[in-house]
Design a protein around this motif. Structure first.
Motif, PDB file in Angstrom:
ATOM      1  N   SER A 110      -3.728  -6.862  63.420  1.00  0.00           N
ATOM      2  CA  SER A 110      -2.542  -6.216  63.988  1.00  0.00           C
ATOM      3  C   SER A 110      -1.292  -6.734  63.293  1.00  0.00           C
ATOM      4  O   SER A 110      -1.338  -7.715  62.545  1.00  0.00           O
ATOM      5  N   ARG A 111      -0.177  -6.068  63.525  1.00  0.00           N
ATOM      6  CA  ARG A 111       1.079  -6.484  62.901  1.00  0.00           C
ATOM      7  C   ARG A 111       1.615  -7.777  63.493  1.00  0.00           C
ATOM      8  O   ARG A 111       2.312  -8.540  62.819  1.00  0.00           O
ATOM      9  N   SER A 112       1.304  -8.038  64.747  1.00  0.00           N
ATOM     10  CA  SER A 112       1.805  -9.241  65.424  1.00  0.00           C
ATOM     11  C   SER A 112       0.821  -9.629  66.517  1.00  0.00           C
ATOM     12  O   SER A 112      -0.091  -8.850  66.862  1.00  0.00           O
ATOM     13  N   PHE A 113       1.009 -10.811  67.092  1.00  0.00           N
ATOM     14  CA  PHE A 113       0.140 -11.244  68.177  1.00  0.00           C
ATOM     15  C   PHE A 113       0.267 -10.306  69.371  1.00  0.00           C
ATOM     16  O   PHE A 113      -0.734  -9.922  69.989  1.00  0.00           O
ATOM     17  N   ALA A 114       1.494  -9.894  69.684  1.00  0.00           N
ATOM     18  CA  ALA A 114       1.719  -9.023  70.835  1.00  0.00           C
ATOM     19  C   ALA A 114       1.066  -7.660  70.665  1.00  0.00           C
ATOM     20  O   ALA A 114       0.755  -6.984  71.655  1.00  0.00           O
ATOM     21  N   ASP A 115       0.835  -7.244  69.425  1.00  0.00           N
ATOM     22  CA  ASP A 115       0.216  -5.949  69.148  1.00  0.00           C
ATOM     23  C   ASP A 115      -1.310  -6.001  69.136  1.00  0.00           C
ATOM     24  O   ASP A 115      -1.967  -4.978  68.882  1.00  0.00           O
ATOM     25  N   THR A 116      -1.883  -7.149  69.402  1.00  0.00           N
ATOM     26  CA  THR A 116      -3.343  -7.280  69.363  1.00  0.00           C
ATOM     27  C   THR A 116      -4.009  -6.295  70.315  1.00  0.00           C
ATOM     28  O   THR A 116      -3.633  -6.184  71.483  1.00  0.00           O
ATOM     29  N   ASP A 117      -4.988  -5.574  69.782  1.00  0.00           N
ATOM     30  CA  ASP A 117      -5.746  -4.602  70.561  1.00  0.00           C
ATOM     31  C   ASP A 117      -7.077  -5.239  70.942  1.00  0.00           C
ATOM     32  O   ASP A 117      -7.873  -5.610  70.074  1.00  0.00           O
ATOM     33  N   ASP A 119      -9.623  -3.931  71.996  1.00  0.00           N
ATOM     34  CA  ASP A 119     -10.763  -3.162  71.491  1.00  0.00           C
ATOM     35  C   ASP A 119     -11.235  -3.733  70.147  1.00  0.00           C
ATOM     36  O   ASP A 119     -12.430  -3.690  69.830  1.00  0.00           O
ATOM     37  N   ASP A 120     -10.284  -4.257  69.361  1.00  0.00           N
ATOM     38  CA  ASP A 120     -10.659  -4.916  68.110  1.00  0.00           C
ATOM     39  C   ASP A 120     -11.532  -6.135  68.386  1.00  0.00           C
ATOM     40  O   ASP A 120     -12.506  -6.399  67.668  1.00  0.00           O
ATOM     41  N   TRP A 121     -11.172  -6.877  69.421  1.00  0.00           N
ATOM     42  CA  TRP A 121     -11.970  -8.043  69.788  1.00  0.00           C
ATOM     43  C   TRP A 121     -13.399  -7.630  70.159  1.00  0.00           C
ATOM     44  O   TRP A 121     -14.362  -8.272  69.744  1.00  0.00           O
ATOM     45  N   ALA A 164      -0.927 -14.862  63.471  1.00  0.00           N
ATOM     46  CA  ALA A 164      -0.594 -14.100  64.674  1.00  0.00           C
ATOM     47  C   ALA A 164      -1.302 -12.753  64.736  1.00  0.00           C
ATOM     48  O   ALA A 164      -1.731 -12.305  65.810  1.00  0.00           O
ATOM     49  N   GLY A 165      -1.443 -12.096  63.587  1.00  0.00           N
ATOM     50  CA  GLY A 165      -2.059 -10.781  63.588  1.00  0.00           C
ATOM     51  C   GLY A 165      -3.567 -10.786  63.457  1.00  0.00           C
ATOM     52  O   GLY A 165      -4.187  -9.727  63.429  1.00  0.00           O
ATOM     53  N   ASN A 166      -4.164 -11.972  63.386  1.00  0.00           N
ATOM     54  CA  ASN A 166      -5.611 -12.088  63.171  1.00  0.00           C
ATOM     55  C   ASN A 166      -6.314 -12.785  64.335  1.00  0.00           C
ATOM     56  O   ASN A 166      -7.354 -13.408  64.142  1.00  0.00           O
ATOM     57  N   ALA A 167      -5.758 -12.665  65.529  1.00  0.00           N
ATOM     58  CA  ALA A 167      -6.304 -13.405  66.668  1.00  0.00           C
ATOM     59  C   ALA A 167      -7.763 -13.039  66.932  1.00  0.00           C
ATOM     60  O   ALA A 167      -8.618 -13.923  67.095  1.00  0.00           O
ATOM     61  N   ALA A 168      -8.078 -11.759  66.968  1.00  0.00           N
ATOM     62  CA  ALA A 168      -9.443 -11.335  67.296  1.00  0.00           C
ATOM     63  C   ALA A 168     -10.415 -11.758  66.201  1.00  0.00           C
ATOM     64  O   ALA A 168     -11.501 -12.286  66.493  1.00  0.00           O
ATOM     65  N   TYR A 169     -10.035 -11.537  64.953  1.00  0.00           N
ATOM     66  CA  TYR A 169     -10.913 -11.884  63.835  1.00  0.00           C
ATOM     67  C   TYR A 169     -11.158 -13.393  63.786  1.00  0.00           C
ATOM     68  O   TYR A 169     -12.314 -13.843  63.670  1.00  0.00           O
ATOM     69  N   ALA A 170     -10.089 -14.170  63.871  1.00  0.00           N
ATOM     70  CA  ALA A 170     -10.223 -15.624  63.775  1.00  0.00           C
ATOM     71  C   ALA A 170     -11.029 -16.188  64.939  1.00  0.00           C
ATOM     72  O   ALA A 170     -11.838 -17.102  64.759  1.00  0.00           O
ATOM     73  N   ALA A 171     -10.819 -15.643  66.131  1.00  0.00           N
ATOM     74  CA  ALA A 171     -11.557 -16.135  67.301  1.00  0.00           C
ATOM     75  C   ALA A 171     -13.049 -15.851  67.164  1.00  0.00           C
ATOM     76  O   ALA A 171     -13.890 -16.692  67.505  1.00  0.00           O
ATOM     77  N   ALA A 172     -13.388 -14.669  66.645  1.00  0.00           N
ATOM     78  CA  ALA A 172     -14.803 -14.342  66.452  1.00  0.00           C
ATOM     79  C   ALA A 172     -15.431 -15.240  65.400  1.00  0.00           C
ATOM     80  O   ALA A 172     -16.559 -15.726  65.563  1.00  0.00           O
ATOM     81  N   LYS A 173     -14.709 -15.481  64.307  1.00  0.00           N
ATOM     82  CA  LYS A 173     -15.228 -16.359  63.248  1.00  0.00           C
ATOM     83  C   LYS A 173     -15.369 -17.791  63.759  1.00  0.00           C
ATOM     84  O   LYS A 173     -16.342 -18.493  63.447  1.00  0.00           O
ATOM     85  N   ALA A 174     -14.390 -18.259  64.531  1.00  0.00           N
ATOM     86  CA  ALA A 174     -14.468 -19.620  65.069  1.00  0.00           C
ATOM     87  C   ALA A 174     -15.660 -19.760  66.014  1.00  0.00           C
ATOM     88  O   ALA A 174     -16.363 -20.782  66.010  1.00  0.00           O
ATOM     89  N   GLY A 175     -15.901 -18.736  66.811  1.00  0.00           N
ATOM     90  CA  GLY A 175     -17.062 -18.766  67.689  1.00  0.00           C
ATOM     91  C   GLY A 175     -18.363 -18.807  66.906  1.00  0.00           C
ATOM     92  O   GLY A 175     -19.300 -19.529  67.265  1.00  0.00           O
TER      93      GLY A 175
END
Length: 264
Positions: A110-117, A119-121, A164-175
């Motif tokens: 996403s463009r920013s943390f606040a824009d995180t969708d 559904d991407d997660w 900030a824009g990679n919250a879902a991706y980074a969280a999945a990789k960290a898991g």
């Protein structure tokens, strides 16, 4: 045991005759891994959800490696029973399983943390974490039975320093990393019957910034792709995992790009 399990192209190296499964084999990294592992003498069994792309990847690897034993199975790795059946089939058909290379990928941001969708997660959780859970649980015991068992996860530097824009991706990789390190601890605690101080197998994480392939370079001829790892180089690093002893490798994160400096 399959005749191909005796190894055709290796010269007595650590992969000669090894039976290695590659999850996500139809993508650029998977194709490179199939070619490199087969060229090193391994019997390679790839899987992907896309049967047509998988068939092309398997055929290309077989041709590139001079008729090496490379096969493909269409498997839904989001189904734990299907993943377990795949592992059991490989061991039954070839007499052993010496490796699982996890190359199932995907990205959304996403463009920013606040824009995180969120559904991407949901998508990335399935692609990047669920498939790791299902393959690791399915292949855990077969890898312990091997004398050179390896579970290889390819992860991203962003798992440890998310933007900030990679919250879902980074969280999945960290898991996925945490899950793989737990598998490594299981290998360590199991030990080998002949030497309890040596892990039963090795689980290792290869860390990249991002991957690049020839098609990407052709599409953006002026791009530098600074810090990116070429899929052919990654394939060489994957094959090299079998060059190192399990006790040295198990539970490690091997950096294939510069480690990022800690942000204040």
């Amino acid at each position: 045991m399959s005749p191909g399990a005796q190894g055709r192209n290796g010269g007595g190296g650590p992969l000669d005759g090894a039976v290695v499964a590659v999850a996500g084999a139809a993508g650029p990294a998977g194709r490179a891994a199939l070619r490199r592992l087969a060229a090193a003498g391994a019997v390679v069994v790839g899987c992907d959800a896309d049967a047509e792309r998988l068939a092309g990847a398997v055929g290309a690897a077989r041709d590139a490696a001079g008729g090496a034993t490379v096969t493909g199975d269409t498997v839904d790795l989001l189904d734990p029973a299907a993943a377990r059946a795949w592992a059991e089939r490989i061991e039954r058909d070839h007499g052993r399983v010496d490796g699982l290379v996890h190359l199932v990928g995907g990205w959304r941001g996403s463009r920013s943390f606040a824009d995180t969708d969120l559904d991407d997660w949901a998508v990335l959780h399935d692609l990047l974490l669920r498939t790791v859970q299902h393959t690791s649980l399915a292949f855990d015991e077969p890898l312990r039975r091997s004398d050179r068992g390896r579970y290889v996860l390819v992860s991203a530097a962003g798992a440890g320093q998310p933007t900030a824009g990679n919250a879902a991706y980074a969280a999945a990789k960290a898991g996925a990393e945490a899950w793989t390190l737990a598998m490594a601890d299981g290998f360590r605690k199991a030990g080998r019957a002949e030497d309890p101080d040596v892990p039963a197998a090795a689980a290792v994480i290869l860390v990249v910034k991002a991957l690049v392939n020839e098609e990407m370079r052709k599409a953006k001829p002026n791009a530098r792709f600074a810090g990116f790892t070429d899929v052919d180089d990654l394939a060489g690093d994957i094959a090299a995992v079998w060059d190192r002893p399990a006790e040295e490798l198990n539970g490690t994160r091997l950096w294939l790009t510069a480690q990022p400096e800690r942000r204040p």
